[in-house]
Design a protein around this motif. Structure first.
Motif, PDB file in Angstrom:
ATOM      1  N   SER A   1      -1.782   4.188 -32.311  1.00 21.01           N
ATOM      2  CA  SER A   1      -1.438   4.315 -31.283  1.00 21.01           C
ATOM      3  C   SER A   1       0.030   4.060 -30.605  1.00 21.01           C
ATOM      4  O   SER A   1       0.643   3.500 -31.371  1.00 21.01           O
ATOM      5  CB  SER A   1      -2.931   3.710 -29.906  1.00 21.01           C
ATOM      6  OG  SER A   1      -2.412   2.606 -29.942  1.00 21.01           O
ATOM      7  N   GLU A   2       0.762   3.488 -29.046  1.00 19.69           N
ATOM      8  CA  GLU A   2       1.410   3.137 -28.670  1.00 19.69           C
ATOM      9  C   GLU A   2       1.297   1.479 -28.888  1.00 19.69           C
ATOM     10  O   GLU A   2      -0.024   1.057 -28.995  1.00 19.69           O
ATOM     11  CB  GLU A   2       2.130   3.479 -27.893  1.00 19.69           C
ATOM     12  CG  GLU A   2       2.644   4.516 -26.993  1.00 19.69           C
ATOM     13  CD  GLU A   2       1.012   5.918 -27.159  1.00 19.69           C
ATOM     14  OE1 GLU A   2       1.412   6.098 -27.208  1.00 19.69           O
ATOM     15  OE2 GLU A   2       0.031   5.255 -27.140  1.00 19.69           O
TER      16      GLU A   2
ATOM     17  N   THR B   1      -2.524   8.683 -27.791  1.00 23.52           N
ATOM     18  CA  THR B   1      -1.787   8.735 -26.777  1.00 23.52           C
ATOM     19  C   THR B   1      -1.816   9.323 -25.349  1.00 23.52           C
ATOM     20  O   THR B   1      -2.979  10.307 -25.317  1.00 23.52           O
ATOM     21  CB  THR B   1      -0.195   9.433 -27.477  1.00 23.52           C
ATOM     22  OG1 THR B   1       1.126   8.889 -26.224  1.00 23.52           O
ATOM     23  CG2 THR B   1      -0.818  11.041 -27.420  1.00 23.52           C
TER      24      THR B   1
END
Length: 553
Positions: free
Chosen positions: A217-218, A273
């Protein structure tokens, strides 16, 4: 009249002609959807009837598009082990004319203590609370409207047990909406209702990830996503970000250099995301950024979980204080064209599960959302839902159907979304104006958000008079507690780390402009600015000069 052929030629003069395309192959428009609906048997709307998006797509969706890639090699043992719910499968026979059911345990609507449901909702184009109070329309649902042929949805049907995919009535609208907005480029896409994106995410994790796996993920991400993954034994690796969110170069590097022996886990194959108005950073991935990330996902065979509750909170471009505003979209086509293309729209492989929700654009308490993915994946999802959530809230489904299908229609809903776009633009501009007025620019910086409801404030911790004697977490704690003392609540950036076990050299706070009245947004930012100044030993702003009385909440 016979239906139009795939290709027709109309004469221009005696020797030339022009080819007229099949009208059903043209891009669909919101105000044309009702007239282009496929004929459906009445049994589709009956009690607990199974429903599938394939029944509701326009003819153009059934042409020669390719089929999705299969994901058998990525599904977990748990997902492979799940079977269809046999009792719910039997419900498909309830629509057979004349059948007497002594089978399923469906309560009689005679014992539902609701005779009718009525609500006042906005007229199309008059969406404010004041206008709704003055000129709102009352819409009604009766207990037996389906039997009495007043509507295809009623209390007796939607207040009863249903299927994991949701009611056919609302699923039709959702399928049409998805086709209108995203036009997935492969043939066998499908929608399935959820009880919200966090629930859908938990099921997706169980479908794709075994204990000990990593997802991507971020580096700052939705806290509930991490908290959902951890009890399932799923670890998260964060990818670096910039003003547009996740960086495809870092994504490629992390995957290319992944060492299973060092990491103690195989290479990740799931990307989670939030591409639009990301929670918590407010970052929005532009179209080119999304295409670059998608190419990396193809290269490494990643499956994308696209969580998009803020997609329709894309706002007008920010022009700055005292600058003329950009005119709003003049029509539905302009509005849809202004939206950043979704991963679903770019998904030529069927490697995306998109999670949509009514939570941010209608009401979070409805607990109704939906996923869109290939038929293989939505089928797997239904098998999980059948023995857990069972299906979305029937009361909410009836309310949403009456509002979105029978009252507004697709055209009216797009009008509502344009209204929401402009309302959030005003809110975003108010908080940016407050930041310009009240925050010390030498130690606080930000990027104007393009979408969503969050404003991400970067603190130059290295300028703190007691750094490095005070660590970044200690400075964060000091500012947070001082902000509470001043009467303003903002969220710590550290609460959104994808990886808590990694040292971070940044300091952020997250503010939201979603709900507070404009004057409270301004005052809240001023109080936060005072907290930063006190922590950094800076001179406080003159409250009298700024027209505030200094009273705490």
């Amino acid at each position: 009249m016979s239906p139009p052929s795939a290709v027709e030629v109309e004469a221009v003069d005696d020797t030339t002609g022009v080819t007229i395309p099949d009208p059903f192959s043209l891009p669909i428009k919101a105000n044309e959807i009702h007239g282009r609906r496929r004929k459906t048997d009445k049994s589709q709307w009956m009690l607990a009837a199974p429903a599938y998006s394939s029944s509701f797509k326009s003819n153009s969706s059934l042409k020669s598009k390719p089929k999705a890639k299969r994901w058998d090699h990525r599904l977990t043992l748990e997902s492979h082990s799940r079977k269809f719910n046999s009792i719910k499968q039997a419900a498909r026979f309830l629509g057979k004319p004349g059948i007497i059911s002594l089978g399923g345990g469906l309560p009689s609507a005679e014992y539902f203590p609701f005779e009718d449901l009525s609500m006042t909702v906005p007229s199309i184009g008059a969406f404010s609370e004041h206008e709704t109070a003055e000129s709102g329309v009352v819409i009604r649902a009766g207990k037996h409207d389906l039997r009495e042929e007043k509507s295809i949805a009623d209390i007796s049907t939607l207040f009863n047990y249903g299927q994991a995919m949701g009611s056919a009535q609302l699923l039709r609208w959702i399928t049409e909406h998805t086709e209108l907005v995203h036009a997935p480029p492969y043939a066998d896409w499908s929608c399935n209702m959820s009880i919200g994106s966090t629930s859908a995410l938990e099921m997706a994790f169980r479908m794709f990830c075994e204990r000990g796996d990593y997802i991507i993920s971020e580096e700052y991400t939705f806290a509930s996503a991490v908290e959902t993954a951890k009890p399932l034994g799923i670890n998260v690796v964060g990818i670096k970000m910039d003003a547009q969110g996740l960086l495809p170069e870092d994504l490629d590097t992390v995957l290319r250099e992944w060492n299973p022996a060092e990491r103690g886990a195989k290479k990740p194959f799931v990307l989670y995301t939030v591409p639009t108005g990301q929670n918590p950073t407010g970052a929005t991935q532009g179209g080119q950024r999304r295409r670059a990330i998608y190419r990396v996902c193809q290269k490494h065979d990643l499956y994308i979980l696209e969580d998009e509750p803020y997609y329709f909170l894309q706002m007008q471009p920010y022009t700055g204080a005292n600058q003329p505003d950009v005119p709003p979209p003049k029509n539905h086509e302009e509005f849809l064209k202004a939206l950043v293309p979704s991963y679903l729209r770019l998904d030529v492989d069927g490697r995306v599960m998109r999670m949509d929700s009514f939570s941010k654009v209608v009401a979070p308490g409805t607990r109704v959302g939906w996923i869109t993915a290939s038929e293989q994946i939505t089928e797997r999802y239904r098998m999980h839902a059948d023995t857990s959530t069972q299906g979305p809230n029937g009361v909410s489904q009836l309310i949403l159907f009456k509002l979105l299908d029978e009252h507004w229609g697709h055209s009216g809903y797009l009008d509502w979304l344009i209204h929401i776009r402009l309302e959030y633009t005003k809110r975003r501009d108010v908080i940016l104006d407050a930041c310009e007025k009240y925050l010390p620019r030498d130690v606080v910086s930000w990027q104007p958000p393009m979408a969503g409801m969050f404003h991400w404030l970067r603190i130059a911790y290295e300028k703190h008079p007691h750094y490095p004697q005070k660590s970044i977490p200690e400075i964060e704690e000091e500012i947070f507690m001082e902000s509470i003392e001043q009467g303003a609540l903002v969220m710590r950036g550290s609460w959104f780390y994808a990886q808590n076990d990694v040292e971070h050299d940044t300091l952020f706070f997250r503010a939201t402009y979603a709900a507070a009245p404009f004057e409270q947004i301004q005052e809240g930012i001023r109080r936060f600015g005072d907290a930063v100044r006190i922590s950094f030993g800076l001179e406080l702003e003159s409250r009298e000069a700024n027209g505030t009385n200094g009273n705490k909440a």
